[in-house]
Scaffold this motif. Structure first.
Motif, PDB file in Angstrom:
ATOM      1  N   GLN A  94      10.372  94.632  43.688  1.00 45.40           N
ATOM      2  CA  GLN A  94      11.172  94.732  42.226  1.00 45.40           C
ATOM      3  C   GLN A  94      11.888  93.126  41.794  1.00 45.40           C
ATOM      4  OE1 GLN A  94      11.778  97.496  44.249  1.00 45.40           O
ATOM      5  NE2 GLN A  94       9.889  98.170  43.285  1.00 45.40           N
ATOM      6  N   VAL A  95      11.982  92.686  40.594  1.00 39.69           N
ATOM      7  CA  VAL A  95      12.506  91.352  40.337  1.00 39.69           C
ATOM      8  C   VAL A  95      13.491  91.735  38.916  1.00 39.69           C
ATOM      9  CG1 VAL A  95      12.285  89.046  39.539  1.00 39.69           C
ATOM     10  CG2 VAL A  95      10.687  90.107  41.130  1.00 39.69           C
ATOM     11  N   SER A  96      14.898  91.617  39.312  1.00 39.03           N
ATOM     12  CA  SER A  96      15.666  91.897  38.294  1.00 39.03           C
ATOM     13  C   SER A  96      16.475  90.450  37.660  1.00 39.03           C
ATOM     14  CB  SER A  96      16.919  92.612  38.840  1.00 39.03           C
ATOM     15  OG  SER A  96      16.628  94.047  39.265  1.00 39.03           O
ATOM     16  N   HIS A  97      16.474  90.369  36.161  1.00 41.10           N
ATOM     17  CA  HIS A  97      16.796  89.231  35.646  1.00 41.10           C
ATOM     18  C   HIS A  97      17.978  89.468  34.974  1.00 41.10           C
ATOM     19  CE1 HIS A  97      12.866  87.296  36.531  1.00 41.10           C
ATOM     20  NE2 HIS A  97      12.342  88.313  35.886  1.00 41.10           N
ATOM     21  N   PHE A  98      18.973  88.387  34.989  1.00 43.85           N
ATOM     22  CA  PHE A  98      20.333  88.584  34.291  1.00 43.85           C
ATOM     23  C   PHE A  98      20.644  87.401  33.773  1.00 43.85           C
ATOM     24  CE2 PHE A  98      20.370  91.418  38.142  1.00 43.85           C
ATOM     25  CZ  PHE A  98      21.102  92.397  37.692  1.00 43.85           C
ATOM     26  N   ARG A  99      21.149  87.385  32.474  1.00 46.57           N
ATOM     27  CA  ARG A  99      21.678  86.273  31.756  1.00 46.57           C
ATOM     28  C   ARG A  99      23.188  85.895  32.345  1.00 46.57           C
ATOM     29  NH1 ARG A  99      21.135  84.506  26.028  1.00 46.57           N
ATOM     30  NH2 ARG A  99      23.117  83.756  25.515  1.00 46.57           N
ATOM     31  N   VAL A 100      23.265  84.558  32.376  1.00 40.25           N
ATOM     32  CA  VAL A 100      24.769  84.203  32.794  1.00 40.25           C
ATOM     33  C   VAL A 100      25.342  83.291  31.692  1.00 40.25           C
ATOM     34  CG1 VAL A 100      25.937  83.031  34.569  1.00 40.25           C
ATOM     35  CG2 VAL A 100      23.786  84.077  34.865  1.00 40.25           C
ATOM     36  N   ASP A 101      26.151  84.160  30.734  1.00 42.69           N
ATOM     37  CA  ASP A 101      26.759  83.384  29.827  1.00 42.69           C
ATOM     38  C   ASP A 101      28.086  82.533  30.399  1.00 42.69           C
ATOM     39  OD1 ASP A 101      25.555  84.308  27.250  1.00 42.69           O
ATOM     40  OD2 ASP A 101      26.348  86.089  27.853  1.00 42.69           O
ATOM     41  N   THR A 102      28.146  81.189  29.807  1.00 44.81           N
ATOM     42  CA  THR A 102      28.773  80.252  30.724  1.00 44.81           C
ATOM     43  C   THR A 102      29.996  79.659  29.548  1.00 44.81           C
ATOM     44  OG1 THR A 102      27.047  79.734  32.210  1.00 44.81           O
ATOM     45  CG2 THR A 102      28.942  78.289  32.153  1.00 44.81           C
ATOM     46  N   THR A 103      31.177  79.372  30.116  1.00 46.67           N
ATOM     47  CA  THR A 103      32.333  78.639  29.533  1.00 46.67           C
ATOM     48  C   THR A 103      32.880  77.721  30.662  1.00 46.67           C
ATOM     49  OG1 THR A 103      32.475  80.339  27.800  1.00 46.67           O
ATOM     50  CG2 THR A 103      34.245  78.667  28.052  1.00 46.67           C
ATOM     51  N   ARG A 104      33.132  76.551  30.340  1.00 43.17           N
ATOM     52  CA  ARG A 104      33.743  75.476  31.216  1.00 43.17           C
ATOM     53  C   ARG A 104      35.213  75.648  30.651  1.00 43.17           C
ATOM     54  NH1 ARG A 104      35.525  70.452  29.427  1.00 43.17           N
ATOM     55  NH2 ARG A 104      34.968  70.067  27.180  1.00 43.17           N
TER      56      ARG A 104
END
Length: 249
Positions: free
Chosen positions: A120-130
């Protein structure tokens, strides 16, 4: 009575004997009257028996490369097998790895699987703020210095981020080596990276994802991603693709 000369008697006798002989033989070259024409039988030379073609030796079957049967394995057995399977040319490296192109499978030829192995391959979005060191978000700078081509980027800021689950897909790896295109991580966006995890068994949860990520990348090797370690035992590999310019987030 007149007598013939003595010398003529033998000639006359020879002539009288010749008459019936001519009547019997006929003309020269003709067959005798009443005789069957002679026939000659011609015998063809004996033909030697056809020799049977030399029997070629039966080719021995090509040896079947060794392989490990995996069809009957459960999740735990397949996980242990893939974790122990090494790269054919570099035994210190795992045979299964995950990059920005997806899964790459390079098994040891002597221990490759006999059939495809599902993972299985699971994908996640990584919302970023500096943010600055004190933790306060700062506005994006008017100008930002871009690294020179081939130079590693430096992480000038710290970043806060959050995960959002995107999808989980099942793909097959093996039995031969090569890439697995359906496992490719999703594309990044301006302030959103992606984290992808290859595993066996139940889905990976957000709580199991790392609390720290490396947003710097080393473009000297043509890569824009970083390997990630997860503590979950069912994980085989993970990769993080940072946003293209996180300093602008």
């Amino acid at each position: 009575m007149r007598r013939l000369p003595v010398s003529a008697v033998p000639f006359l006798a020879a002539s009288l004997l010749a008459v019936p002989l001519l009547a019997v033989t006929g003309c020269a070259g003709d067959s005798p009257v009443g005789a069957e024409p002679s026939t000659s039988t011609t015998y063809a030379p004996a033909t030697p028996p056809a020799s049977s073609p030399a029997s070629s030796p039966t080719p021995s079957p090509s040896p079947t490369p060794p392989c490990v049967p995996t069809a009957g394995m459960d999740d735990a057995q397949r996980l242990a097998y893939l974790k122990d399977l090494k790269y054919d040319e570099m035994p210190s490296m795992a045979a299964l790895s995950l990059t920005d192109s997806g899964i790459r499978f390079t098994p040891d030829r002597a221990r490759r699987p006999c059939e495809a192995v599902p993972v299985q391959v699971s994908h996640f979005r990584v919302d970023t703020t500096r943010y600055q060191e004190e933790g306060k978000p700062t506005p994006a700078p008017l100008f930002t210095l871009r690294p020179l081509p081939g130079a590693p980027t430096q992480q000038r800021f710290r970043y806060s981020f959050s995960y959002e689950a995107l999808s989980t897909v099942t793909v097959d790896v093996g039995p031969e080596e090569g890439g697995v295109p359906p496992s490719r991580p999703p594309a990044t966006e301006k302030c959103a990276g992606t984290l992808s995890v290859v595993h066996i068994g139940k889905r990976i949860t957000v709580e199991e994802l790392p609390k720290e990520l490396d947003f710097s990348v080393d473009t000297r090797y043509g890569t824009a991603w970083n390997s990630v370690d997860l503590s979950a035992d069912r994980v085989l590999d993970a990769v993080f693709l940072p946003p293209p310019i996180p300093d602008l987030c």
